[in-house]
Design a protein around this motif. Structure first.
Motif, PDB file in Angstrom:
ATOM      1  N   THR A 124      17.768 -24.752  -2.551  1.00 21.77           N
ATOM      2  CA  THR A 124      19.001 -24.863  -3.339  1.00 21.77           C
ATOM      3  C   THR A 124      20.088 -23.964  -2.752  1.00 21.77           C
ATOM      4  O   THR A 124      21.235 -24.385  -2.603  1.00 21.77           O
ATOM      5  CB  THR A 124      18.749 -24.463  -4.805  1.00 21.77           C
ATOM      6  N   ARG A 142      21.658 -25.422   0.352  1.00 22.81           N
ATOM      7  CA  ARG A 142      22.573 -26.528   0.041  1.00 22.81           C
ATOM      8  C   ARG A 142      23.866 -26.003  -0.581  1.00 22.81           C
ATOM      9  O   ARG A 142      24.967 -26.438  -0.258  1.00 22.81           O
ATOM     10  CB  ARG A 142      21.880 -27.508  -0.903  1.00 22.81           C
ATOM     11  N   GLU A 143      23.717 -25.034  -1.472  1.00 21.14           N
ATOM     12  CA  GLU A 143      24.876 -24.491  -2.187  1.00 21.14           C
ATOM     13  C   GLU A 143      25.829 -23.739  -1.256  1.00 21.14           C
ATOM     14  O   GLU A 143      27.028 -23.703  -1.510  1.00 21.14           O
ATOM     15  CB  GLU A 143      24.405 -23.553  -3.297  1.00 21.14           C
ATOM     16  N   LYS A 144      25.280 -23.174  -0.217  1.00 23.39           N
ATOM     17  CA  LYS A 144      26.111 -22.442   0.744  1.00 23.39           C
ATOM     18  C   LYS A 144      27.208 -23.378   1.275  1.00 23.39           C
ATOM     19  O   LYS A 144      28.324 -22.954   1.542  1.00 23.39           O
ATOM     20  CB  LYS A 144      25.218 -21.943   1.878  1.00 23.39           C
ATOM     21  N   TRP A 172      29.417 -24.795  -2.640  1.00 23.01           N
ATOM     22  CA  TRP A 172      29.955 -24.061  -3.781  1.00 23.01           C
ATOM     23  C   TRP A 172      31.487 -24.082  -3.833  1.00 23.01           C
ATOM     24  O   TRP A 172      32.084 -24.192  -4.908  1.00 23.01           O
ATOM     25  CB  TRP A 172      29.449 -22.610  -3.818  1.00 23.01           C
ATOM     26  N   HIS A 173      32.121 -24.023  -2.660  1.00 21.42           N
ATOM     27  CA  HIS A 173      33.582 -23.894  -2.646  1.00 21.42           C
ATOM     28  C   HIS A 173      34.289 -25.171  -3.115  1.00 21.42           C
ATOM     29  O   HIS A 173      35.477 -25.141  -3.442  1.00 21.42           O
ATOM     30  CB  HIS A 173      34.063 -23.481  -1.263  1.00 21.42           C
ATOM     31  N   TYR A 205      34.027 -26.547  -5.838  1.00 20.93           N
ATOM     32  CA  TYR A 205      34.283 -26.510  -7.278  1.00 20.93           C
ATOM     33  C   TYR A 205      35.243 -25.388  -7.678  1.00 20.93           C
ATOM     34  O   TYR A 205      35.462 -25.142  -8.868  1.00 20.93           O
ATOM     35  CB  TYR A 205      32.946 -26.436  -8.024  1.00 20.93           C
ATOM     36  N   VAL A 206      35.798 -24.716  -6.675  1.00 22.46           N
ATOM     37  CA  VAL A 206      36.811 -23.691  -6.952  1.00 22.46           C
ATOM     38  C   VAL A 206      38.152 -24.404  -7.126  1.00 22.46           C
ATOM     39  O   VAL A 206      38.556 -25.153  -6.237  1.00 22.46           O
ATOM     40  CB  VAL A 206      36.916 -22.691  -5.780  1.00 22.46           C
ATOM     41  N   PRO A 207      38.831 -24.220  -8.255  1.00 23.95           N
ATOM     42  CA  PRO A 207      40.134 -24.886  -8.422  1.00 23.95           C
ATOM     43  C   PRO A 207      41.100 -24.469  -7.320  1.00 23.95           C
ATOM     44  O   PRO A 207      41.158 -23.296  -6.951  1.00 23.95           O
ATOM     45  CB  PRO A 207      40.634 -24.386  -9.782  1.00 23.95           C
ATOM     46  N   LYS A 208      41.782 -25.456  -6.789  1.00 21.38           N
ATOM     47  CA  LYS A 208      42.716 -25.174  -5.688  1.00 21.38           C
ATOM     48  C   LYS A 208      44.150 -25.184  -6.198  1.00 21.38           C
ATOM     49  O   LYS A 208      44.508 -26.008  -6.999  1.00 21.38           O
ATOM     50  CB  LYS A 208      42.570 -26.212  -4.575  1.00 21.38           C
ATOM     51  N   VAL A 250      17.468 -14.962  -1.069  1.00 22.75           N
ATOM     52  CA  VAL A 250      18.122 -15.604  -2.217  1.00 22.75           C
ATOM     53  C   VAL A 250      17.675 -14.968  -3.518  1.00 22.75           C
ATOM     54  O   VAL A 250      16.713 -14.193  -3.544  1.00 22.75           O
ATOM     55  CB  VAL A 250      17.794 -17.123  -2.288  1.00 22.75           C
ATOM     56  N   GLN A 251      18.369 -15.323  -4.596  1.00 22.61           N
ATOM     57  CA  GLN A 251      17.916 -14.921  -5.934  1.00 22.61           C
ATOM     58  C   GLN A 251      16.771 -15.857  -6.331  1.00 22.61           C
ATOM     59  O   GLN A 251      16.954 -17.080  -6.395  1.00 22.61           O
ATOM     60  CB  GLN A 251      19.064 -15.035  -6.932  1.00 22.61           C
TER      61      GLN A 251
END
Lengths: 122, 274, 104
Positions: free
Chosen positions: C90, C93-95, C98-99, C101-104, C48-49
């Motif tokens: 983090t 969990r984000e894996k 994250w998707h 919050y991508v506008p659909k 991770v970063q």
């Protein structure tokens, strides 16, 4: 804030605190020194840095990324709920923009207690 | 019942994985139009100034004597200076490097790499036995400023070819944008979509659309012209993440995705920002 | 990450002369904690970063150790490793999220 808004907040605050008498007792137990310490942490850019996102009375160049911190006892009758919000806001709202000050160890547990006491006094 | 829940979940996952870049771009524009119903979305190439009339007036005054003007001149001089072998930057680019920024970054089918304009400038140097330039500020940013200047008015036109590696690079950049990171746990999305136009301390947050059209940028805070990847590093540091190296694969993928999202918008670099 | 692990002689002297040194952690314990933290941080960095705090904390740990304060050095090294672990938590969990919050 204009005078009317302050008066309204104060009235609401009074009504709110009257309903939750134990909180009043708890508040009296918090020393002015403790509130000062909490305020210093809240205003410190490298600690709480609350002003980056929140309007707080007495703060300069405040952001509006988050809601203004007023009438906190009405919004959070339970101090612990406010503490949890500061510790990790994602518990209540996974899409929150608020950093998890406790979970990610941005502040120590003692610092979070101090900040919570100060914010709860607003 | 349990089976059904799993089946539904899979459908959702597949639906999201199958959104094409073009669907993503249109959905993003719809997102901003819904958030700012009165805003002409094309104004978003001006970043925070699309949201702030007062700041916009100050900025327009500053544009009368733009602080990036010297960088364009110095960039032009550096661009035209031949390498030791007699060749020039113009030999490395289509159309002699003039008016080409809208095509960057692009996917290189031969190597499978994402090529940003800065990456191409340094590759031009090393291919001609010159030392690469530092990535973030200075001569490279000046050359990029000059090349951006010759591309003003062109429309961003990033292409994602029909190659699984190109799509994978785009998807990686997209995941980066929406993933929280750093001790403060912010995703790019939290500030530049969810909170675009709001104030963080005394600074108004720009929106994601148009974020790639105006680089390199002279930031008053930097006191010099810098590249978009300098800004990536700065954003990472601000959320207390350890920045990647400039032109790392992660940042090139991010720039690929981010630039695609600005497709169709007018290039207006170099620009000045607070 | 390339930090000088050798402690200055003065730090060693400070420990030897300190009356409380019998109770406190010694240089070996600090070096062990530091090496453990470094390997944990490096491992996390491949996945991770990282946060920008881990390496800063290791530097603070080295400063404390240079002054002979190994207890503090160990505490800071452990904190640095913990920050790397939290960065991984983090990311895991984000894996999953994250998707959303991508506008659909």
């Amino acid at each position: 804030m204009d005078k009317k808004a302050i008066l309204l907040t104060a009235l609401l605050g009074a009504a709110g605190t009257a309903l939750i008498a134990p909180a009043v007792v708890a508040e009296q137990a918090i020393s002015p020194e403790r509130l000062e310490q909490g305020k210093a942490l809240a205003f410190d850019r490298f600690k709480g840095n609350c002003l980056a996102c929140h309007w707080i009375e007495g703060g300069e160049l405040t952001g509006n990324y988050g809601p203004p911190l007023v009438a906190m006892k009405i919004r959070y009758p339970d101090r612990e709920a406010l503490r949890e919000q500061i510790w990790d806001a994602a518990i209540k709202n996974p899409h929150t923009r608020m950093p998890p000050f406790g979970r990610n160890r941005i502040l120590t547990e003692e610092e979070i207690d101090l900040v919570t006491d100060f914010i709860h006094s607003l | 019942m349990k089976k059904l829940i799993v089946a539904c979940f899979l459908t959702v996952m597949m639906a999201s994985a199958h959104a094409t870049p073009e669907q993503d771009r249109l959905a993003l524009r719809a997102f901003f139009q819904e958030r700012f119903p009165k805003l002409d979305l094309n104004e978003m190439i001006n970043g925070l100034y699309a949201f702030d009339e007062g700041a916009r007036e100050q900025w327009l005054e500053m544009e009368d004597f733009p602080p990036y003007e010297i960088a364009i001149e110095e960039g032009e001089e550096a661009f035209n200076k031949p390498f030791a072998n007699g060749k020039t930057y113009a030999d490395c680019f289509a159309n002699g490097g003039m008016g080409v920024k809208q095509d960057f970054p692009y996917f290189d089918v031969g190597t499978g790499e994402i090529i940003t304009m800065e990456y191409a400038i340094n590759k031009c140097r090393t291919d001609n036995d010159e030392e690469p330039l530092p990535w973030l500020v200075g001569e490279l940013a000046q050359i990029a400023a000059y090349m951006a200047y010759t591309s003003r008015g062109n429309k961003m036109n990033v292409v994602i070819p029909d190659d699984p590696r190109a799509l994978a690079a785009y998807e990686a950049g997209k995941e980066y944008y929406y993933t929280r990171r750093g001790q403060l746990e912010f995703a790019c999305e939290n500030c530049h979509m969810q909170s675009a136009g709001m104030m963080l301390r005394a600074d108004r947050l720009s929106g994601m659309l148009g974020q790639a059209t105006h680089w390199p940028v002279y930031r008053s805070k930097w006191g010099e012209i810098g590249t978009i990847q300098k800004r990536f590093q700065e954003c990472n540091s601000q959320v207390r993440a350890k920045p990647y190296e400039a032109q790392s694969q992660e940042y090139r993928q991010l720039e690929y995705f981010l630039s695609y999202m600005s497709n169709g918008m007018e290039l207006n670099g170099p620009a000045s920002r607070r | 990450m390339k930090r000088n692990l050798y402690l200055p002689f003065s730090a060693l002297l400070a420990v030897l002369m300190s009356p409380a040194s019998a109770m406190a952690a010694d240089a070996d314990e600090y070096v062990a904690a530091l090496e453990k933290a470094q390997s944990q941080i490096c491992e996390a960095a491949t996945r991770v970063q990282l946060w920008n705090t881990s390496e800063a904390l290791l530097e603070e740990a080295a400063e404390a150790a240079a002054k002979g304060n190994f207890d503090e050095g160990i505490k800071l090294a452990n904190e640095a490793a913990l920050h790397a672990e939290l960065a991984v938590a983090t990311a895991v969990r984000e894996k999953k999220n994250w998707h959303l919050y991508v506008p659909k």
